[in-house]
Design an enzyme around this catalytic site. Structure first.
Site, PDB file in Angstrom:
ATOM      1  CB  SER A  91      26.289  24.414 -49.287  1.00  0.00           C
ATOM      2  OG  SER A  91      25.751  25.657 -48.888  1.00  0.00           O
ATOM      3  CB  CYS A 133      25.782  14.979 -48.114  1.00  0.00           C
ATOM      4  SG  CYS A 133      24.814  13.889 -47.087  1.00  0.00           S
TER       5      CYS A 133
END
Ligand code: NAD
Length: 490
Positions: free
Chosen positions: A232, A287
């Protein structure tokens, strides 16, 4: 903590060529998202285990770094064969520990094989340079490994993301310490096993499991020269600043909020199926997944088809689970908040239960229309099978929406118009662009990496660009001729 006999043996560190029986700081349950079953436990290591891994890597480095690259890649030819040989077992394990479908897990193994093939081609790519720069004087450049390097990886691709870094870094002469996600620590043990069977000398690869404490220790360890991170944005920033402030080379990939721009002239069937696949593939936990669809003008006919496609995607069948109960709750909260703020839920994946797997963490495909830029779901990473449709009148507005988002991993445009596609390519603030492609992942040898808050550091993590990450250049100037005359250039 569970005391029952578990489906998989405990996940433990791999140090000096052996799976360790150290107890570490604590241990955690590994829970399968498919049905909520505890399938293993993972030992969380600390500085003691990390120090052992670094010492073993240092011992191995003095010899491994001196192997020729042609010899080093032989290990990866063997590893590729073993990945192929064990692809079914690996896919089964990925399916259980991560929750993605078997088909997606097989694709993950295939992608790991492709990454390994790139590493096998490195001898052809890293030849040095040489030039006679003045009469009888030559300059040459050779690449040397960086030393002991670390790779810290996320939960969403337990086999593939380690293989983004590991084959290239190791084939280029480094020794690597891998820190898997504590949510999916089992696939990494297979990597260690297969590389050992491939002939990798002890200490060249170590695995240390753990949480934020071991990551912090890695970033501060004086024996580690470079750190790569994938996860993240919040943690990418922590790792990048900690690693660089401890004078390490660092490349940290963060989160994403990928926008797909859909124009009225786009092929309706192809666009609908591509967008649906991008949103729901790996349960939206990529992602590179589409998270926002910017509808440029009237594309109602495409939205209708997108909803039809989404309804064909069934959790537990052709849609996997999300990683945890907390993730499921967080994703559903985003949907509910958007609804309360005035968005319209066209396809609703909340409160989904799969028959016989009622304790699994499933969210169905979700399509939300009339999302406005001020809503949380328009700007934050949701990481679930959810797409927010934002309606705009023209390309300039669409580009403003795309570029206002702080991330910059990927952006795509669906259109038949070359000039419109070119406009997106020129103006989108993203590192990876797709034209009529929902998931524009560059295949080897093209490199992978975003822009802005999706990546911190220079260069990309895979492909040709990764060669610079994992090597140092040595520049040599040589004169063997007997000429005694000198000037400032000789
Ligand atoms: P995460 O950031 O929570 O965890 C990643 C790694 O960091 C794990 O190994 C974890 O143990 C460790 N970690 C977690 N919190 C930490 C802390 N406070 N300090 C130090 N280390 C910590 O990410 P995740 O949930 O495992 O993965 C999902 C995220 O990864 C998503 O944001 C996704 O977009 C991103 N991701 C990005 C890419 C990319 O290429 N940009 C690829 C895959 C995943």
């Amino acid at each position: 903590m569970s005391t029952a006999i578990l489906r998989y043996p405990n996940a433990c560190d791999f140090i000096d060529g052996k799976f360790s029986d150290s107890k570490g700081l604590a241990s955690l349950d590994v829970v399968s998202p498919l049905d909520g079953e505890v399938i293993s436990q993972v030992q969380l290591s600390g500085e003691v285990e990390l120090n052992l891994a670094v010492v073993s890597a240092q011992k191995a480095f003095s010899s491994w770094s001196k192997w020729t690259i042609k010899d080093r890649v032989q290990i990866f030819f063997n590893y590729r064969e073993l990945l192929k040989k064990h692809s079914k077992e690996l896919a089964e394990l990925i399916h259980h520990e991560n929750g993605k479908t078997i088909e997606e897990a097989i694709a993950e193994v295939d992608k790991s094989i492709e990454l390994t093939e790139f590493a096998c081609s490195l001898p052809q790519l890293i030849q040095g340079e040489i030039l006679e720069v003045s009469r009888g004087v030559e300059c040459r450049i050779d690449r040397f490994p960086v030393g002991i390097v670390a790779s810290i990886v996320p939960f969403n691709f337990p086999l593939m993301v380690p293989n983004w870094t590991l084959p290239n870094a190791i084939a280029l002469g480094n020794c690597m310490i891998l820190k898997p996600s504590e949510k999916v620590p089992l696939s990494s043990m297979w990597i260690a096993r297969l590389l050992k069977e491939s002939g990798l000398p002890d200490g060249v690869l170590s695995i240390v499991n753990g949480d934020s404490r071991i990551v912090e220790a890695i970033c501060k360890h004086q024996g580690i020269a470079a750190v790569s991170f994938v996860g993240s944005t919040k943690v990418a920033k922590i790792v990048y600043s900690l690693a660089t402030s401890n004078f390490k080379r660092a490349l940290c990939l963060g989160g994403a909020k990928n926008h797909l721009l859909v124009l009225p002239d786009a092929n309706p069937e192809m666009t609908a199926s591509n967008v649906a696949a991008s949103v729901t593939g790996c349960a939206g936990q990529r992602c590179m997944a589409a998270s926002a669809m910017v509808a440029v003008g009237n594309v109602d006919h495409i939205i209708q088809k997108l909803c039809d496609e989404a309804r064909k995607i069934i959790p537990g069948k052709n849609l996997g689970a999300v990683i945890s109960k907390e993730s499921k709750e967080r994703i559903e909260r985003y949907i509910t908040e958007a609804e309360k703020a005035g968005a319209k839920i066209l396809v609703d994946g909340r409160n989904y239960k799969v028959l016989g797997k009622e304790d699994g963490f499933y969210v169905g495909p979700t399509i939300i229309d009339l999302v406005t830029p001020d809503m949380k779901i328009a700007s934050e990473e949701v990481f679930g099978p959810v797409v927010a449709i934002i309606r705009v009148n023209n390309m300039e507005e669409a580009m403003q929406i795309e570029n206002r988002n702080p991330y910059g991993n990927a952006a795509s445009v669906f259109t038949q118009n070359g000039a419109a596609a070119r406009y997106v390519l020129d103006h989108a603030e993203a590192g990876m662009i797709g034209v009529n492609i929902g998931v524009p992942v560059p295949r080897e040898p093209f490199s992978f990496g975003g822009w802005n808050e999706s990546k911190f550091g220079v260069g990309d993590i895979t492909g040709n660009s990764s060669i610079d990450l994992w090597t140092r250049l040595k520049k040599t100037t040589i004169k063997w001729n007997p000429e005694s005359k000198t000037n400032w250039m000789s």
